[in-house]
Write a protein that holds these residues in place. Structure first.
Motif, PDB file in Angstrom:
ATOM      1  N   GLY A  84       6.971 -21.210 -29.302  1.00  0.00           N
ATOM      2  CA  GLY A  84       8.153 -21.055 -28.469  1.00  0.00           C
ATOM      3  C   GLY A  84       9.213 -20.177 -29.100  1.00  0.00           C
ATOM      4  N   LYS A  85       9.047 -19.890 -30.382  1.00  0.00           N
ATOM      5  CA  LYS A  85       9.997 -19.009 -31.069  1.00  0.00           C
ATOM      6  C   LYS A  85       9.278 -17.766 -31.550  1.00  0.00           C
ATOM      7  CE  LYS A  85      13.356 -22.437 -32.130  1.00  0.00           C
ATOM      8  NZ  LYS A  85      14.517 -22.693 -32.893  1.00  0.00           N
ATOM      9  N   GLN A  86       8.454 -17.903 -32.575  1.00  0.00           N
ATOM     10  CA  GLN A  86       7.696 -16.762 -33.084  1.00  0.00           C
ATOM     11  C   GLN A  86       6.461 -17.298 -33.799  1.00  0.00           C
ATOM     12  OE1 GLN A  86       9.832 -14.047 -35.600  1.00  0.00           O
ATOM     13  NE2 GLN A  86       8.049 -12.764 -35.924  1.00  0.00           N
TER      14      GLN A  86
ATOM     15  N   MET B 289       5.622 -23.463 -21.706  1.00  0.00           N
ATOM     16  CA  MET B 289       6.145 -22.105 -21.705  1.00  0.00           C
ATOM     17  C   MET B 289       5.767 -21.421 -20.394  1.00  0.00           C
ATOM     18  SD  MET B 289       5.182 -21.130 -25.618  1.00  0.00           S
ATOM     19  CE  MET B 289       5.907 -19.513 -25.584  1.00  0.00           C
TER      20      MET B 289
ATOM     21  N   GLY C  59       4.060 -20.106 -37.883  1.00  0.00           N
ATOM     22  CA  GLY C  59       5.319 -19.985 -37.160  1.00  0.00           C
ATOM     23  C   GLY C  59       5.580 -21.181 -36.269  1.00  0.00           C
ATOM     24  N   GLU C  60       6.574 -21.045 -35.408  1.00  0.00           N
ATOM     25  CA  GLU C  60       6.977 -22.127 -34.513  1.00  0.00           C
ATOM     26  C   GLU C  60       6.730 -21.716 -33.067  1.00  0.00           C
ATOM     27  OE1 GLU C  60      10.959 -24.678 -33.344  1.00  0.00           O
ATOM     28  OE2 GLU C  60      10.918 -23.599 -35.253  1.00  0.00           O
TER      29      GLU C  60
END
Length: 89
Positions: free
Chosen positions: A34-36, A68, A31-32
């Motif tokens: 900061g996103k998922q 984050m 995944g990425e």
């Protein structure tokens, strides 16, 4: 666990490939950031991975490394139940 998922740290210890780098990223992370994201081998993850818990020091260290906001640990409240009342959850 596939052999290429680990790399030696010492003659006795190994770690997940990618985690012993200046900018760590585990080979099993999908995944990425900061996103998922998720662990691509969650059920077979190592004991050191199992030790990391949401909002603990290691979790928040990784979050800060990726700019984050750290999680804030919350105390869980024990539910109480009146003896004359059936609680439905």
């Amino acid at each position: 666990m596939p052999e290429h998922y680990t790399e030696p740290v010492t003659a006795v210890y190994s770690c997940m490939a990618g985690t012993n780098q200046k900018s760590p990223r585990c080979i099993a992370l999908t995944g990425e950031i900061g996103k998922q994201v998720s662990c691509g081998m969650y059920e077979a993850r190592s004991s050191s991975c199992k030790e990391v818990q949401i909002a603990d020091e290691q979790c928040n260290k990784a979050r800060r490394a990726h700019s984050m906001i750290p999680f804030v640990p919350l105390e869980s409240l024990e539910s109480t139940n009146d003896e004359d009342f059936d609680q439905v959850c």
